[in-house]
Every structure is written in C-alpha cells, then in structure tokens.
Design an enzyme around this catalytic site. Structure first.
Site, mmCIF file in Angstrom:
data_model
loop_
_atom_site.group_PDB
_atom_site.id
_atom_site.type_symbol
_atom_site.label_atom_id
_atom_site.label_comp_id
_atom_site.label_asym_id
_atom_site.label_seq_id
_atom_site.Cartn_x
_atom_site.Cartn_y
_atom_site.Cartn_z
ATOM 1 N N SER A 23 55.248 40.561 1.511
ATOM 2 C CA SER A 23 54.089 40.171 1.488
ATOM 3 C C SER A 23 53.683 38.752 1.850
ATOM 4 O O SER A 23 52.504 38.323 1.824
ATOM 5 C CB SER A 23 53.345 40.447 0.099
ATOM 6 O OG SER A 23 54.128 39.918 -0.978
ATOM 7 N N ASN A 110 55.182 40.063 -12.136
ATOM 8 C CA ASN A 110 53.953 40.798 -12.315
ATOM 9 C C ASN A 110 52.744 40.242 -13.116
ATOM 10 O O ASN A 110 51.894 40.304 -12.546
ATOM 11 C CB ASN A 110 54.520 42.090 -13.397
ATOM 12 C CG ASN A 110 55.453 42.877 -12.372
ATOM 13 O OD1 ASN A 110 55.606 42.718 -11.482
ATOM 14 N ND2 ASN A 110 56.243 43.734 -13.271
ATOM 15 N N HIS A 156 8.583 55.070 6.028
ATOM 16 C CA HIS A 156 9.060 55.978 7.042
ATOM 17 C C HIS A 156 9.133 55.536 8.544
ATOM 18 O O HIS A 156 8.874 56.054 9.459
ATOM 19 C CB HIS A 156 8.173 57.376 7.100
ATOM 20 C CG HIS A 156 7.667 57.743 6.032
ATOM 21 N ND1 HIS A 156 8.697 59.159 5.368
ATOM 22 C CD2 HIS A 156 6.960 57.810 4.869
ATOM 23 C CE1 HIS A 156 8.299 59.273 4.305
ATOM 24 N NE2 HIS A 156 7.317 58.552 3.994
ATOM 25 N N SER A 277 23.123 38.974 28.624
ATOM 26 C CA SER A 277 24.109 40.098 29.114
ATOM 27 C C SER A 277 24.758 39.594 30.401
ATOM 28 O O SER A 277 24.400 38.662 31.103
ATOM 29 C CB SER A 277 23.050 41.290 29.576
ATOM 30 O OG SER A 277 23.696 42.117 30.567
ATOM 31 N N LYS A 283 18.059 39.874 29.376
ATOM 32 C CA LYS A 283 18.515 40.139 28.077
ATOM 33 C C LYS A 283 18.709 39.193 27.162
ATOM 34 O O LYS A 283 19.415 37.976 27.413
ATOM 35 C CB LYS A 283 19.738 40.955 28.317
ATOM 36 C CG LYS A 283 19.607 42.433 28.785
ATOM 37 C CD LYS A 283 18.683 43.105 27.713
ATOM 38 C CE LYS A 283 19.197 43.763 26.651
ATOM 39 N NZ LYS A 283 20.533 44.850 26.839
ATOM 40 N N GLU A 290 23.788 42.248 14.845
ATOM 41 C CA GLU A 290 24.912 43.738 15.129
ATOM 42 C C GLU A 290 26.134 43.670 14.433
ATOM 43 O O GLU A 290 26.754 44.555 13.728
ATOM 44 C CB GLU A 290 24.810 43.971 16.481
ATOM 45 C CG GLU A 290 23.329 44.241 17.068
ATOM 46 C CD GLU A 290 23.456 44.153 18.746
ATOM 47 O OE1 GLU A 290 23.936 45.396 19.226
ATOM 48 O OE2 GLU A 290 23.155 43.222 19.403
ATOM 49 N N TYR A 317 53.166 47.887 -13.755
ATOM 50 C CA TYR A 317 53.200 47.440 -12.091
ATOM 51 C C TYR A 317 53.765 48.668 -11.279
ATOM 52 O O TYR A 317 54.961 49.219 -11.514
ATOM 53 C CB TYR A 317 53.857 46.153 -11.988
ATOM 54 C CG TYR A 317 53.972 45.564 -10.422
ATOM 55 C CD1 TYR A 317 52.885 45.067 -10.017
ATOM 56 C CD2 TYR A 317 54.926 46.091 -9.657
ATOM 57 C CE1 TYR A 317 52.691 44.432 -8.755
ATOM 58 C CE2 TYR A 317 55.017 45.552 -8.722
ATOM 59 C CZ TYR A 317 53.788 44.797 -7.963
ATOM 60 O OH TYR A 317 53.859 44.615 -6.673
ATOM 61 N N GLN A 322 50.681 45.737 -4.329
ATOM 62 C CA GLN A 322 50.929 44.664 -3.265
ATOM 63 C C GLN A 322 49.700 44.981 -2.448
ATOM 64 O O GLN A 322 49.212 43.960 -1.659
ATOM 65 C CB GLN A 322 51.903 44.709 -2.709
ATOM 66 C CG GLN A 322 52.350 43.518 -1.746
ATOM 67 C CD GLN A 322 54.082 43.350 -1.332
ATOM 68 O OE1 GLN A 322 54.435 42.748 -2.106
ATOM 69 N NE2 GLN A 322 54.430 43.951 -0.283
ATOM 70 N N LYS A 325 45.964 42.861 -1.842
ATOM 71 C CA LYS A 325 45.415 41.679 -1.582
ATOM 72 C C LYS A 325 44.872 41.749 -0.300
ATOM 73 O O LYS A 325 43.843 41.099 0.075
ATOM 74 C CB LYS A 325 46.627 40.638 -1.543
ATOM 75 C CG LYS A 325 47.050 40.037 -2.971
ATOM 76 C CD LYS A 325 48.501 39.363 -2.903
ATOM 77 C CE LYS A 325 49.174 40.088 -4.162
ATOM 78 N NZ LYS A 325 49.447 41.405 -4.281
HETATM 79 N N1 ARG Z 1 54.263 40.582 -4.000
HETATM 80 C C1 ARG Z 1 54.119 41.314 -5.146
HETATM 81 C C2 ARG Z 1 52.771 41.696 -5.213
HETATM 82 O O1 ARG Z 1 52.026 41.312 -4.455
HETATM 83 C C3 ARG Z 1 54.604 40.529 -6.459
HETATM 84 C C4 ARG Z 1 54.748 41.237 -7.508
HETATM 85 C C5 ARG Z 1 56.167 41.822 -7.374
HETATM 86 N N2 ARG Z 1 56.555 42.277 -8.479
HETATM 87 C C6 ARG Z 1 57.800 43.283 -8.505
HETATM 88 N N3 ARG Z 1 57.810 43.815 -9.601
HETATM 89 N N4 ARG Z 1 58.248 43.462 -7.241
HETATM 90 O O2 ARG Z 1 52.357 42.930 -5.805
#
Ligand code: ARG
Length: 456
Positions: A23, A110, A156, A277, A283, A290, A317, A322, A325
């Site tokens: 990540s 975690n 309306h 345009s 234009k 938009e 967890y 993950q 994010k």
């Molecule tokens: N990169 C992980 C996340 O964003 C961090 C937590 C990882 N924890 C684990 N037990 N693998 O969630």
C-alpha cells in the site's frame, strides 16, 4: 525490501503478491502522521520505563531525520516496501541500528494505521473547512453586491415568483454552512486515539494511552481495543459529508451552466474559468462547472465503495481495510480540487441584471399581486383572479407584460383599476414586501447575512 514478519512463514512471497499487497503507493501520503504517531509512542514508552531515555532520544532523533529527508526529497519511498509503517521502521533501524527495533514494542500496525489515518484526515478536513469558509465569504460578497438584482425564482424550472439574486445565492450559503457543521461534527467523533489498542486486545505492558492521546491532540481514547482497530466509521461519515458537499456544488454547477447559456444569459463567467471550442469560434463553455458536476459521481462511488468494503468484515482488523485509504484520499482530493476552482469561478462570475429582470417580467410572476390589488379595491378574489387571467391572455396577444400594459386596457377590464396599479405590481414591490422570516425581502436578507457571518 526484506520482510519484517519472517516467522512462521519464510517470508518469501511471490513478486506479484508483494505488489498486490503493498500500500506504500498511496499510504506514503501519511508519512508525517506516521512519524508523529511514532514519536508520541516512543515518548510514552520512555515515560513508562519501557525504553530508556537514551533509547528514546536515539529513536526521536532518527525519526526526526527521516521526516526531514522525506520532506526535502532526499529520501524516496521504496516502492517494494509493504507500507509506510514498514518503510519508516526499516529506515529507522538502518539509521540508528538495533534500538530502532524497540519502537514497535506494545504497538501493532493495526493501531498504528488507525491512528495515522485519523491524524491525516483531521488535518485534511481542516483544509476543506477553510475552503468552505472561503466559499461562503465569496457568496456573501456576491450577495451583498447583488442584493437589488431581481430575478425569477423557479419551481419545476418554470418562473414562479420574483426573488433577488442575493436570496438565491444565500440558499447555497446555508447549504455550505450545514456542510461545515457536518464536518465539525464528524471531526469531534473522529478525534479519539486508537493507539495502544495494539493488534486487537490491548497489551500486557504498562503503557499510558492517555499520554499518547494527549500528545497527539486527541480528545480521548477509543474505549474498546477491538473497536479501536476495526472502526472506520469516521471514513464513512466524512465520505457522506463530502458527498453532500459535492451534491451542493453539483446543483450550483448545474444552475451556473444553465445561467450562462444563451437561453438564460443571467451570468457571464470569467474567461479564466471557461474554455473555447476547437471548431466553433463563438463558444464559451462552462467546463469547470461541468467537471465539478461530473466529479460528484466519483465521490459518491468512494462512499459506496467504503461502505461495501466494511459491510461483511468480521472483527477485528482485516486486510480489506487497506482499501479504505484510496477511497477517502480520492474523495478528499476531489472535494479540495473542486472547491479550489469553484471559489474563484463564483467570485469572478458577473450577473447580468437586465436579463434576469426581463425574464422575471416575462413570466407574469406578479399576476397574484395584481389580483390582490383588485381585492384591495373591493373586488372578491375569484372575480379578480378571472380578470387578471384575461389580462395575462391580452398581454400574450399583444406581446407585452403586465407592467407595461396601458391603463386603458386595464380600465376596459375593470373600472377599479387606476394608475397606482403599476407601483403595486412592480417586481421591486413584490420582492420588497416579502419580509417574512427567511423570505426574499431586504429585512430577511440582512438577517441571513448576519446568520452566516456569525457562523464563520
Ligand atoms: N497497510 C495496512 C493497511 O493499510 C496496515 C495495517 C497492516 N496490518 C496487518 N495486520 N497486516 O491497512
């Protein structure tokens, strides 16, 4: 990068699996918060006697130098690292040696990721709050300048009653003020520290969660360690608030697009916020509005995606989390980006009062006021209503409007009509008289300005 979790497994995952699992490509955004959290954690460990003072000093110094080097661009993220937490920890150990390995005592990724994300979102939400404040300020400026500009109010999308341009703009001011309230409300609930929840069950070390919470500016701690590492409610709450901000921006964009069309021409957008345009030289396209309308879909998608990720997760967890994010980062960046262009676009938008006025006249939106005039002279409402209906038909036949129909025409319809009918049905009168609380009249306008200004 070498795995830190070599234990029961040989830590030799497939390269594709490593890449899939990683990540760092997006959580590297939280490097400051990750280091901030680690600094607080190290200080707490020292205070509780789990680290010696000199160990804590070495860690603090090491983390400080990493922060400096990332910020200055001297240290690049290793794309093969599993995530930002592993990256910083490995870099720390590389810099200060084995003592770096003590930092993760009484902590898990975690609770680490949970604290990082809360800190990151707290900072980013403050930025959005500042932008909303700025937008409301711009709306107030435009409204004050346009408080005498009369335009048709619609239901309306049919002309309904005369209002002022200012009244219409302040309706959006109220929406954005509520949006600020929603963000502040989410911030309050979000601002508790999960740090110290560890993997899920807390720890046997004698730690001090209140110490780290205070140092990191949290109002308190998550009271249940399982909840501490599993809770992503704050992401959903923020995403819902962002979705509503986008809904409001999108409705406003839709109106700006309509208003700048030749069919309306109520406003002229600055050249700085329109495009031409490639083929039609005449234009001037409202692309920014938009795009804001279009990007609303992304933010709704981020909200739906996050809810869906969370809905089937057992405690505590799970790696699915993950996925929180990218959605929340995308939403926050989209909102910030949209506001950054929307604010100056609205600030530089020029109303065209003549066109608004003309449109208000053409809709016969003072017909009710004309009937009321006859009632004031003693005619029963039903008769007055019928007479006015016939006069509207007469105007259509003559290609004129009630305000400009000659007095003889009026007298022929009902002898009670007199020259005082004109001021009685002028659009200015219609607007000025609507001073009920929240109405489009001038007294109500001042009250709305005070309401918003007090809240900024
Ligand atoms: N990169 C992980 C996340 O964003 C961090 C937590 C990882 N924890 C684990 N037990 N693998 O969630």
């Amino acid at each position: 990068m070498a795995k830190m979790w070599e234990g029961v497994t040989a830590a030799k995952t497939d390269a594709i699996a490593d890449d899939f699992n990683s990540s760092i490509g997006f959580d590297c955004k939280m490097y400051k918060q990750d280091i901030q959290g680690s600094l607080a954690h190290a200080a707490m460990l020292a205070k509780c006697g789990i680290l010696t003072i000199s160990e804590c000093e070495a860690i603090t110094e090491g983390l400080g130098s990493i922060l400096e080097d990332i910020s200055s661009g001297k240290l690049a993220f290793d794309p093969t690292a599993e995530d930002i937490h592993m990256f910083v920890e490995a870099e720390l150990t590389a810099r200060i040696g084995d003592v770096g390995k003590k930092l993760h005592t009484a902590r898990s990724r975690n609770d680490q990721v949970a604290v990082d994300l809360r800190l990151y979102l707290r900072d980013e939400t403050e930025t959005i709050l500042g932008q909303l404040r700025e937008l409301i300020g711009v709306l107030l400026d435009q409204a004050k300048a346009g408080k005498n500009i009369i335009m048709p109010g619609y239901t309306h999308l049919q002309r309904a009653q005369p209002i002022t341009f200012a009244h219409h703009l302040l309706a959006y001011g109220m929406m954005f003020e509520r949006d600020m309230g929603r963000l502040r409300d989410a911030l309050k609930r979000m601002n508790v520290s999960p740090l110290g929840s560890c993997a899920l069950a807390g720890t046997t070390y004698e730690t001090d969660r209140l110490f780290t919470a205070k140092r990191l500016g949290f109002d308190g701690i998550s009271e249940n360690s399982i909840d501490g590492v599993s809770d992503r409610d704050y992401c959903v709450e923020l995403l819902a608030a962002f979705s509503l901000i986008m809904t409001h921006l999108s409705r406003f964009s839709e109106e700006i697009i309509l208003w700048s069309s030749w069919e309306f021409k109520f406003v002229e957008l600055s050249d700085a916020y329109t495009t031409g345009s490639s083929i039609m030289p005449q234009k001037k396209n409202p692309d920014m509005a938009e795009l804001v309308r279009g990007k609303t879909g992304r933010v709704f998608g981020d909200l739906m995606g996050t809810l869906t990720v969370l809905k089937g997760l057992p405690l505590a967890y799970n790696k699915d989390m993950q996925e929180d994010k990218e959605s929340i980062f995308d939403a926050i960046e989209t909102v910030a980006h949209c506001l950054a262009v929307f604010i100056p676009m609205v600030a530089t938008m020029k109303p065209i009062p003549e066109n608004m006025y003309r449109a208000a006249q053409k809709g016969f939106i003072n017909a009710t006021d004309l009937a009321d005039y006859l009632v004031g002279k003693g005619r029963p409402f039903r008769s007055a209503y019928k007479t006015v209906g016939q006069l509207v038909a007469r105007c259509i036949a003559l290609g004129t409007v009630l305000d400009e129909l000659p007095l003889e025409e009026y007298k022929a319809a009902d002898e009670l009509f007199d020259a005082d009918l004109y001021p009685a049905i002028s659009l200015e009168t219609c607007v000025a008289r609507r001073n009920s609380l929240g109405g489009c009249g001038p007294e109500s306008f001042e009250r709305q300005v005070r309401y918003l200004e007090e809240r900024l």
